[in-house]
Design an enzyme around this catalytic site. Structure first.
Site, PDB file in Angstrom:
ATOM      1  N   THR A  15       0.678  -0.891   0.036  1.00  0.00           N
ATOM      2  CA  THR A  15      -0.224  -0.327   0.182  1.00  0.00           C
ATOM      3  C   THR A  15       0.720   1.168  -0.330  1.00  0.00           C
ATOM      4  OG1 THR A  15      -1.464  -1.357   1.488  1.00  0.00           O
ATOM      5  CG2 THR A  15      -2.208   1.313   1.326  1.00  0.00           C
ATOM      6  N   ARG A  47       8.133  -8.839  -1.336  1.00  0.00           N
ATOM      7  CA  ARG A  47       8.407 -10.350  -2.032  1.00  0.00           C
ATOM      8  C   ARG A  47       7.653 -10.966  -2.921  1.00  0.00           C
ATOM      9  NH1 ARG A  47       4.456 -11.566   3.594  1.00  0.00           N
ATOM     10  NH2 ARG A  47       3.375 -10.380   1.755  1.00  0.00           N
ATOM     11  N   ASP A 203      -1.011  -0.524  18.154  1.00  0.00           N
ATOM     12  CA  ASP A 203      -1.037   0.939  17.059  1.00  0.00           C
ATOM     13  C   ASP A 203      -0.558   1.944  17.630  1.00  0.00           C
ATOM     14  OD1 ASP A 203      -0.151   1.755  14.388  1.00  0.00           O
ATOM     15  OD2 ASP A 203      -2.258   2.406  15.257  1.00  0.00           O
ATOM     16  N   LYS A 207       3.042   4.391  18.531  1.00  0.00           N
ATOM     17  CA  LYS A 207       3.219   6.184  18.157  1.00  0.00           C
ATOM     18  C   LYS A 207       3.362   6.628  19.356  1.00  0.00           C
ATOM     19  CE  LYS A 207       0.304   5.366  14.193  1.00  0.00           C
ATOM     20  NZ  LYS A 207      -1.581   4.985  13.879  1.00  0.00           N
TER      21      LYS A 207
HETATM   22  N1  LIG Z   1      -1.446   1.880   5.111  1.00  0.00           N
HETATM   23  C1  LIG Z   1      -1.155   2.422   6.426  1.00  0.00           C
HETATM   24  O1  LIG Z   1      -2.102   3.251   5.683  1.00  0.00           O
HETATM   25  C2  LIG Z   1       0.211   2.811   6.553  1.00  0.00           C
HETATM   26  C3  LIG Z   1      -0.206   3.865   7.523  1.00  0.00           C
HETATM   27  C4  LIG Z   1       1.172   4.475   8.171  1.00  0.00           C
HETATM   28  C5  LIG Z   1       2.033   3.589   8.648  1.00  0.00           C
HETATM   29  N2  LIG Z   1       2.235   2.575   7.424  1.00  0.00           N
HETATM   30  C6  LIG Z   1       3.012   1.523   7.887  1.00  0.00           C
HETATM   31  O2  LIG Z   1       3.819   1.176   6.144  1.00  0.00           O
HETATM   32  C7  LIG Z   1       4.094  -0.545   6.269  1.00  0.00           C
HETATM   33  C8  LIG Z   1       3.498  -1.025   5.711  1.00  0.00           C
HETATM   34  O3  LIG Z   1       2.598  -0.814   5.865  1.00  0.00           O
HETATM   35  P1  LIG Z   1       1.814  -1.240   4.209  1.00  0.00           P
HETATM   36  O4  LIG Z   1       0.212  -0.917   4.528  1.00  0.00           O
HETATM   37  O5  LIG Z   1       1.931  -0.680   3.130  1.00  0.00           O
HETATM   38  O6  LIG Z   1       1.383  -2.883   3.758  1.00  0.00           O
HETATM   39  P2  LIG Z   1       1.355  -4.047   2.897  1.00  0.00           P
HETATM   40  O7  LIG Z   1       0.099  -3.085   1.894  1.00  0.00           O
HETATM   41  O8  LIG Z   1       1.727  -5.095   3.422  1.00  0.00           O
HETATM   42  O9  LIG Z   1       2.901  -3.839   2.454  1.00  0.00           O
HETATM   43  C9  LIG Z   1       3.712  -4.079   2.717  1.00  0.00           C
HETATM   44  C10 LIG Z   1       4.443  -4.731   1.852  1.00  0.00           C
HETATM   45  O10 LIG Z   1       6.012  -5.335   2.141  1.00  0.00           O
HETATM   46  C11 LIG Z   1       6.206  -6.935   1.632  1.00  0.00           C
HETATM   47  N3  LIG Z   1       6.747  -7.364   2.499  1.00  0.00           N
HETATM   48  C12 LIG Z   1       5.544  -8.300   3.565  1.00  0.00           C
HETATM   49  N4  LIG Z   1       6.967  -9.421   3.852  1.00  0.00           N
HETATM   50  C13 LIG Z   1       8.199  -9.053   3.015  1.00  0.00           C
HETATM   51  C14 LIG Z   1       8.676 -10.237   3.105  1.00  0.00           C
HETATM   52  N5  LIG Z   1       9.591 -11.019   4.521  1.00  0.00           N
HETATM   53  N6  LIG Z   1       9.709  -9.684   2.387  1.00  0.00           N
HETATM   54  C15 LIG Z   1      10.058  -8.684   1.512  1.00  0.00           C
HETATM   55  N7  LIG Z   1       8.648  -7.662   1.103  1.00  0.00           N
HETATM   56  C16 LIG Z   1       7.130  -8.036   2.313  1.00  0.00           C
HETATM   57  C17 LIG Z   1       4.580  -6.992   0.907  1.00  0.00           C
HETATM   58  O11 LIG Z   1       5.329  -7.592  -0.148  1.00  0.00           O
HETATM   59  P3  LIG Z   1       4.559  -8.639  -1.193  1.00  0.00           P
HETATM   60  O12 LIG Z   1       3.471  -7.884  -1.602  1.00  0.00           O
HETATM   61  O13 LIG Z   1       5.231  -7.707  -3.034  1.00  0.00           O
HETATM   62  O14 LIG Z   1       4.005  -9.683  -1.217  1.00  0.00           O
HETATM   63  C18 LIG Z   1       3.635  -5.889   0.924  1.00  0.00           C
HETATM   64  O15 LIG Z   1       3.406  -5.628   0.155  1.00  0.00           O
HETATM   65  C19 LIG Z   1       4.162  -0.975   7.979  1.00  0.00           C
HETATM   66  O16 LIG Z   1       5.326  -0.153   8.974  1.00  0.00           O
HETATM   67  C20 LIG Z   1       3.288   0.130   8.109  1.00  0.00           C
HETATM   68  O17 LIG Z   1       2.790   0.202   9.867  1.00  0.00           O
HETATM   69  C21 LIG Z   1       0.867   1.911   6.731  1.00  0.00           C
END
Ligand SMILES: NC(=O)c1ccc[n+]([C@@H]2O[C@H](COP(=O)([O-])OP(=O)(O)OC[C@H]3O[C@@H](n4cnc5c(N)ncnc54)[C@H](OP(=O)(O)O)[C@@H]3O)[C@@H](O)[C@H]2O)c1
Length: 433
Positions: A15, A47, A203, A207
């Protein structure tokens, strides 16, 4: 002189990672004007290489192992994988050791390893930026480290988890119960299938712990954050809160008084007249009280692809411009080691909800137990129980009292012969004018 391209590698193309790529693609020219440098994505890693994404990643060099990005020719690594340990930790550590700047959105990682990673960044003369990890698109790290640098911070608090705020807002608007609203939030994608990190307050606590460290110049210490989630808040609590002029929000609050810090995440009753009471849905808000500037209120989207990526790109832009601010705003070695108050040391007002026998003298008996602990009643409301004819509901708002005294009184009430179910209480936010 033409500055050379600023090279970035991105790990975790989910995301937030996709959002970062989207902004760097769509606003490339604007960002170049802002920073004076072209931001170039030199490699990406995640991944799963081949899956549907809302950005075109085919133009970038793909590296299978994210940790290998630390050996690339990138100036800066973006970590948007997530998780407090594992690959995210390995990558950030290796990148800093290899003198690469790091930008992360990962509050869980920083709540656990932030002190060590901050020191590593300093030792290697690189930046570790983390704006997106606290309250998504709200520039609270910049506000604390730079905009409010002149101030000693007395208190920082706010709504730090959009999922909880959405659930509590819906419970209030619809009169619905917690489990029905949680289910709907899961269907709409506002809550995870396993929601404990959000609804359990963890969570928000990650923060808050980072905010407290920034605000009070102390090392990050998650173990000192008291955490209570929203699972026990009932629709009756919300209705009763309204009758007394309050709403209920999950609040992260950290304050420092006489060099003693208290940091906690708990549901709180908030007077409806307070600006924070009006923040509904998935929005976040952070309120900072500084000794010279007074009260600053920042409100905005605390999560979501665009808002979070906006904060990540702002961090990249700062580093590309050559702005390097230490993680804590000052050297990690100069941090003050202060002591921490326990939750039982809190002094404030409380909402108490009791179910008692509906007979003469019960209210007097409860008042006596409270007064034995020095607790005086501000308001009281007694209602017949809708389903149990021999029971009454007793709602009490106390004047300011010590939480330890309240707990003793509630224990005595719980063991008294008039009590029907375990007493329940909610803290009332102390408002400073
Ligand atoms: N989403 C939000 O609104 C938000 C807001 C503030 C902070 N954050 C933070 O931002 C970070 C990412 O969040 P997100 O929402 O973007 O999560 P996400 O959509 O789940 O994206 C994480 C990505 O990391 C990849 N990944 C997971 N495990 C992996 C591994 N072992 N090796 C390689 N790649 C791996 C996944 O890969 P694939 O898809 O390629 O399989 C996934 O696309 C987190 O720390 C979260 O707390 C998110």
């Amino acid at each position: 002189m033409i500055e050379k391209n600023f090279k970035v590698a991105i790990a975790g193309i989910g995301t937030v990672g996709c959002g970062v790529i989207s902004i760097l693609q769509n606003n490339a020219q604007h960002i170049q004007q802002q920073t004076g440098r072209k931001i170039e994505i030199v490699a990406i890693s995640s991944r799963t290489k081949n899956r549907e994404r809302n950005v075109d990643i085919s133009v970038y060099q793909w590296i299978d192992n994210p940790v290998e990005l630390a050996n690339s020719d990138a100036d800066l690594i973006v970590e948007t994988i997530g998780g407090e340990d594992g690959i995210a930790y390995e990558l950030c550590k290796k990148a800093l050791e290899n003198k690469k700047h790091v930008v992360t959105a990962n509050k869980a990682l920083l709540a656990k390893h932030g002190n060590m990673l901050a020191k590593l960044a300093e030792d290697n003369n690189v930046s570790l930026n983390f704006e997106a990890s606290i309250a998504g698109g709200i520039p609270i790290v910049k506000a604390l480290r730079e905009g409010m640098a002149a101030n000693k911070i007395n208190r920082i608090y706010g709504i730090l988890n959009g999922t909880c705020n959405y659930i509590l807002t819906k419970m209030s608007d619809l009169g619905a119960n917690y489990f029905d609203v949680l289910k709907e939030a899961q269907q709409l994608g506002y809550a995870e299938a396993e929601p404990t990190l959000d609804v359990g307050g963890f969570d928000a606590a990650h923060k808050l712990t980072l905010l407290a460290a920034l605000a009070f110049n102390t090392p990050i210490d998650f173990s000192k954050t008291y955490v209570e989630g929203i699972q026990k808040i009932t629709s009756d609590d919300i209705k009763n809160a309204k009758l007394f002029g309050f709403c209920i929000k999950l609040i992260g609050i950290a304050q420092c008084k006489n060099s003693i810090i208290s940091q906690r995440v708990t549901p709180c009753m908030i007077p409806l007249s307070e600006p924070i009471a009006a923040i509904g849905g998935v929005m976040n808000t952070v309120i900072v009280e500084g000794d010279y500037v007074g009260r600053i209120i920042l409100t905005g989207p605390g999560a979501g692809q665009n808002a979070t990526a906006s904060a990540v790109v702002a961090d990249i832009a700062d580093i590309a411009r050559g702005i390097f601010i230490p993680f804590f705003g000052k050297q990690a070695n100069d941090m003050a080691t202060l002591s921490y108050a326990s939750i039982e040391d809190r002094v404030g007002r409380y909402y108490i909800s009791l179910e008692v026998e509906d007979k003469a003298g019960v209210l007097a008996q409860i008042a006596t137990i409270l007064s034995k602990q020095g607790i005086s009643i501000e308001s009281v409301m007694q209602k017949a129980h809708e389903e149990k004819p021999d029971s009454a509901r007793l709602i009490i708002i106390t004047h300011e009292t010590l939480e330890k005294s309240l707990l003793k009184a509630l224990d005595e009430i719980n063991h008294s012969n008039v009590n029907k179910i375990e007493p329940h209480f909610v803290r009332i936010l102390t408002v400073k004018k």
